[in-house]
Scaffold this motif. Structure first.
Motif, short mmCIF file in Angstrom:
data_model
loop_
_atom_site.label_atom_id
_atom_site.label_comp_id
_atom_site.label_asym_id
_atom_site.label_seq_id
_atom_site.Cartn_x
_atom_site.Cartn_y
_atom_site.Cartn_z
N LEU A 27 16.59 22.79 58.33
CA LEU A 27 17.62 23.05 57.32
C LEU A 27 18.98 23.25 58.00
CD1 LEU A 27 18.25 23.42 54.35
CD2 LEU A 27 17.69 25.84 54.61
N ALA A 28 19.00 24.00 59.10
CA ALA A 28 20.24 24.22 59.85
C ALA A 28 20.77 22.90 60.40
CB ALA A 28 20.01 25.22 60.98
N ASN A 29 19.88 22.06 60.92
CA ASN A 29 20.31 20.75 61.42
C ASN A 29 20.90 19.89 60.31
OD1 ASN A 29 19.48 21.38 63.99
ND2 ASN A 29 17.53 20.31 63.85
N GLU A 30 20.28 19.95 59.14
CA GLU A 30 20.78 19.19 57.98
C GLU A 30 22.17 19.68 57.60
OE1 GLU A 30 20.62 16.27 55.05
OE2 GLU A 30 19.16 16.64 56.63
N GLN A 31 22.36 21.00 57.59
CA GLN A 31 23.66 21.57 57.26
C GLN A 31 24.71 21.18 58.31
OE1 GLN A 31 24.45 23.20 54.40
NE2 GLN A 31 26.54 23.01 55.12
N ASP A 32 24.33 21.22 59.58
CA ASP A 32 25.24 20.81 60.65
C ASP A 32 25.66 19.35 60.49
OD1 ASP A 32 25.12 23.32 61.76
OD2 ASP A 32 23.72 22.77 63.36
N ALA A 33 24.71 18.50 60.12
CA ALA A 33 25.02 17.08 59.93
C ALA A 33 26.00 16.90 58.78
CB ALA A 33 23.74 16.29 59.67
N GLU A 34 25.81 17.67 57.70
CA GLU A 34 26.75 17.59 56.57
C GLU A 34 28.13 18.08 56.98
OE1 GLU A 34 25.06 19.71 53.28
OE2 GLU A 34 23.35 18.37 53.13
N ASP A 35 28.18 19.17 57.76
CA ASP A 35 29.46 19.70 58.23
C ASP A 35 30.16 18.70 59.13
OD1 ASP A 35 28.89 22.01 56.85
OD2 ASP A 35 28.32 23.18 58.62
N LEU A 36 29.40 18.05 60.01
CA LEU A 36 29.99 17.05 60.90
C LEU A 36 30.51 15.85 60.12
CD1 LEU A 36 27.48 17.12 63.89
CD2 LEU A 36 29.83 17.96 63.87
N ALA A 37 29.80 15.45 59.10
CA ALA A 37 30.25 14.33 58.27
C ALA A 37 31.56 14.69 57.57
CB ALA A 37 29.18 13.96 57.25
N ALA A 38 31.66 15.92 57.07
CA ALA A 38 32.90 16.36 56.41
C ALA A 38 34.04 16.42 57.43
CB ALA A 38 32.69 17.73 55.76
N SER A 39 33.76 16.91 58.63
CA SER A 39 34.78 16.96 59.67
C SER A 39 35.24 15.56 60.06
CB SER A 39 34.25 17.68 60.92
OG SER A 39 33.99 19.02 60.64
N LEU A 40 34.31 14.64 60.11
CA LEU A 40 34.64 13.25 60.46
C LEU A 40 35.59 12.65 59.43
CD1 LEU A 40 34.19 10.84 62.33
CD2 LEU A 40 32.21 10.24 60.93
N VAL A 41 35.34 12.92 58.16
CA VAL A 41 36.23 12.42 57.10
C VAL A 41 37.63 12.99 57.28
CG1 VAL A 41 36.67 12.50 54.61
CG2 VAL A 41 34.38 11.97 55.45
N LEU A 42 37.73 14.29 57.53
CA LEU A 42 39.04 14.92 57.72
C LEU A 42 39.76 14.35 58.95
CD1 LEU A 42 38.19 18.65 56.91
CD2 LEU A 42 39.45 17.03 55.49
N LEU A 43 39.04 14.17 60.02
CA LEU A 43 39.64 13.62 61.24
C LEU A 43 40.10 12.18 61.03
CD1 LEU A 43 37.30 15.12 63.97
CD2 LEU A 43 39.69 15.73 63.53
N ALA A 44 39.33 11.40 60.29
CA ALA A 44 39.72 10.02 60.01
C ALA A 44 41.01 9.99 59.18
CB ALA A 44 38.60 9.28 59.28
N GLU A 45 41.12 10.89 58.21
CA GLU A 45 42.34 10.95 57.40
C GLU A 45 43.54 11.35 58.26
OE1 GLU A 45 41.38 13.70 54.29
OE2 GLU A 45 40.15 12.24 53.20
N GLU A 46 43.34 12.33 59.13
CA GLU A 46 44.43 12.77 60.02
C GLU A 46 44.82 11.65 60.98
OE1 GLU A 46 45.38 16.29 63.30
OE2 GLU A 46 43.48 16.30 62.23
N ASN A 47 43.83 10.93 61.49
CA ASN A 47 44.10 9.81 62.38
C ASN A 47 44.93 8.74 61.69
OD1 ASN A 47 43.83 8.34 64.83
ND2 ASN A 47 42.16 7.15 63.93
N ASN A 48 44.59 8.42 60.44
CA ASN A 48 45.34 7.41 59.69
C ASN A 48 46.77 7.87 59.45
OD1 ASN A 48 43.19 5.64 59.58
ND2 ASN A 48 42.44 6.43 57.63
N ALA A 49 46.97 9.16 59.17
CA ALA A 49 48.32 9.69 58.96
C ALA A 49 49.13 9.58 60.26
CB ALA A 49 48.26 11.13 58.48
N LEU A 50 48.50 9.89 61.38
CA LEU A 50 49.19 9.80 62.67
C LEU A 50 49.52 8.35 63.03
CD1 LEU A 50 47.22 12.48 64.68
CD2 LEU A 50 49.57 12.64 63.88
N LYS A 51 48.64 7.43 62.68
CA LYS A 51 48.92 6.01 62.92
C LYS A 51 50.13 5.56 62.11
CE LYS A 51 44.30 4.27 64.10
NZ LYS A 51 43.19 3.41 63.62
#
Length: 133
Positions: A53-77
């Motif tokens: 369950l903790a691993n599943e939650q970590d994977a969800e958190d990482l996916a959310a972080s990835l989305v935020l980082l991708a948005e920030e990367n696009n803004a910086l580009k």
């Protein structure tokens, strides 16, 4: 206890009732005791221990972080494109100003102007100013 349901299914009981299993992670309280005892329940739902369950939650958190980082990367580009255009425009302006300066120097000499005075002091002063720059 939590259960992970691998695929959706409909469990049918002898009394004619049915229970829908939907894919995902579910709390054990979502399944009545008779559903947990159904012969096909274990084929679709497996107990999930706390570490999974903790691993599943970590994977969800990482996916959310990835989305935020991708948005920030696009803004910086996008900012980079704007800054590159500004630099290009300023470089073109400098080139134009240099050309104007050279043209102005050429016009002064063509009109009979010289860089020398009779005693040569103008040349020395000009060289001193260039050296100090």
């Amino acid at each position: 206890m939590k259960y992970v349901v691998s695929g959706g299914a409909t469990l049918s009981f002898e009394d004619g009732t049915k229970f829908e299993l939907s894919q995902g992670i579910h709390d054990g309280s979502a399944f009545p005791a008779e559903v947990k005892k159904h012969w096909a329940f274990k084929a679709y739902a497996k107990p999930l221990d706390e570490s999974e369950l903790a691993n599943e939650q970590d994977a969800e958190d990482l996916a959310a972080s990835l989305v935020l980082l991708a948005e920030e990367n696009n803004a910086l580009k996008a900012q980079l494109v704007v800054h590159e255009k500004t630099i290009t425009d300023q470089g073109n302006e400098i080139t134009d100003l240099k050309a104007q300066l050279e043209a102005a120097k050429g016009d002064g000499k063509a009109a009979g102007g010289t860089d020398k005075t009779e005693d040569g002091e103008g040349v020395k002063n000009a060289k001193k100013q260039q050296a100090s720059n």
